[in-house]
Design a protein around this motif. Structure first.
Motif, mmCIF file in Angstrom:
data_model
loop_
_atom_site.group_PDB
_atom_site.id
_atom_site.type_symbol
_atom_site.label_atom_id
_atom_site.label_comp_id
_atom_site.label_asym_id
_atom_site.label_seq_id
_atom_site.Cartn_x
_atom_site.Cartn_y
_atom_site.Cartn_z
ATOM 1 N N VAL A 44 0.841 -1.204 0.000
ATOM 2 C CA VAL A 44 0.000 0.000 0.000
ATOM 3 C C VAL A 44 0.876 1.255 0.000
ATOM 4 N N LYS A 45 1.893 1.272 0.834
ATOM 5 C CA LYS A 45 2.784 2.434 0.909
ATOM 6 C C LYS A 45 3.467 2.683 -0.424
ATOM 7 N N ARG A 46 3.975 1.654 -1.053
ATOM 8 C CA ARG A 46 4.644 1.801 -2.356
ATOM 9 C C ARG A 46 3.687 2.370 -3.403
ATOM 10 N N ALA A 47 2.465 1.875 -3.409
ATOM 11 C CA ALA A 47 1.476 2.356 -4.383
ATOM 12 C C ALA A 47 1.162 3.833 -4.154
ATOM 13 N N ASP A 52 1.946 11.301 -7.799
ATOM 14 C CA ASP A 52 2.630 12.582 -7.862
ATOM 15 C C ASP A 52 2.086 13.520 -6.793
ATOM 16 N N GLY A 53 2.984 14.106 -6.021
ATOM 17 C CA GLY A 53 2.580 15.036 -4.980
ATOM 18 C C GLY A 53 2.576 14.447 -3.580
ATOM 19 N N VAL A 54 2.685 13.127 -3.475
ATOM 20 C CA VAL A 54 2.711 12.495 -2.152
ATOM 21 C C VAL A 54 4.083 12.718 -1.531
ATOM 22 N N LYS A 55 4.077 13.223 -0.315
ATOM 23 C CA LYS A 55 5.311 13.539 0.405
ATOM 24 C C LYS A 55 5.705 12.431 1.386
ATOM 25 N N GLU A 56 4.702 11.845 2.045
ATOM 26 C CA GLU A 56 4.976 10.845 3.076
ATOM 27 C C GLU A 56 3.770 9.932 3.237
ATOM 28 N N VAL A 57 4.048 8.673 3.544
ATOM 29 C CA VAL A 57 2.984 7.698 3.817
ATOM 30 C C VAL A 57 3.387 6.891 5.042
ATOM 31 N N ALA A 83 -5.053 4.663 -6.223
ATOM 32 C CA ALA A 83 -3.738 4.021 -6.196
ATOM 33 C C ALA A 83 -3.751 2.795 -5.289
ATOM 34 N N SER A 84 -4.336 2.926 -4.129
ATOM 35 C CA SER A 84 -4.413 1.796 -3.205
ATOM 36 C C SER A 84 -5.305 0.697 -3.771
#
Length: 97
Positions: A44-47, A52-57, A83-84
């Protein structure tokens, strides 16, 4: 008139104002109930990090959720959920600010 436009463009450039100046960092918590093993949160984190625009999960197997920090001018709640879901883990928005 053209000179005025050039001056305005130079002033804005000098001030560092761009279209991203209006972007805001947003944090969303996604419910991901399908995470049922210890490797699921990694997938899930990798996806989500590929959006684009994701800074942290930050994912939590115990809570069955993902907390995502993202730039809302590039990413959206719909893109995060998609994405998930496309990675095999359907997600819904639990909370967002």
């Amino acid at each position: 008139m053209l000179k005025s436009i050039r001056v305005l463009a130079l002033v804005l450039a000098a001030a560092g104002i761009s279209s991203t100046a209006f972007a805001a960092v947003q944090i969303a918590t996604l419910a991901v109930p399908g995470m049922n093993c210890s490797s699921c949160p990694i997938t899930v984190k990798r996806a989500l990090m590929k959006v684009d625009g994701v800074k942290e999960v930050k994912t939590s197997f115990e809570q069955r959720e993902a907390v995502v920090t993202f730039d809302n001018s590039k990413a959206s709640l719909e893109k995060l959920s998609a994405a998930s879901t496309n990675a095999g883990y359907p997600a819904t928005v639990k909370a967002a600010n």
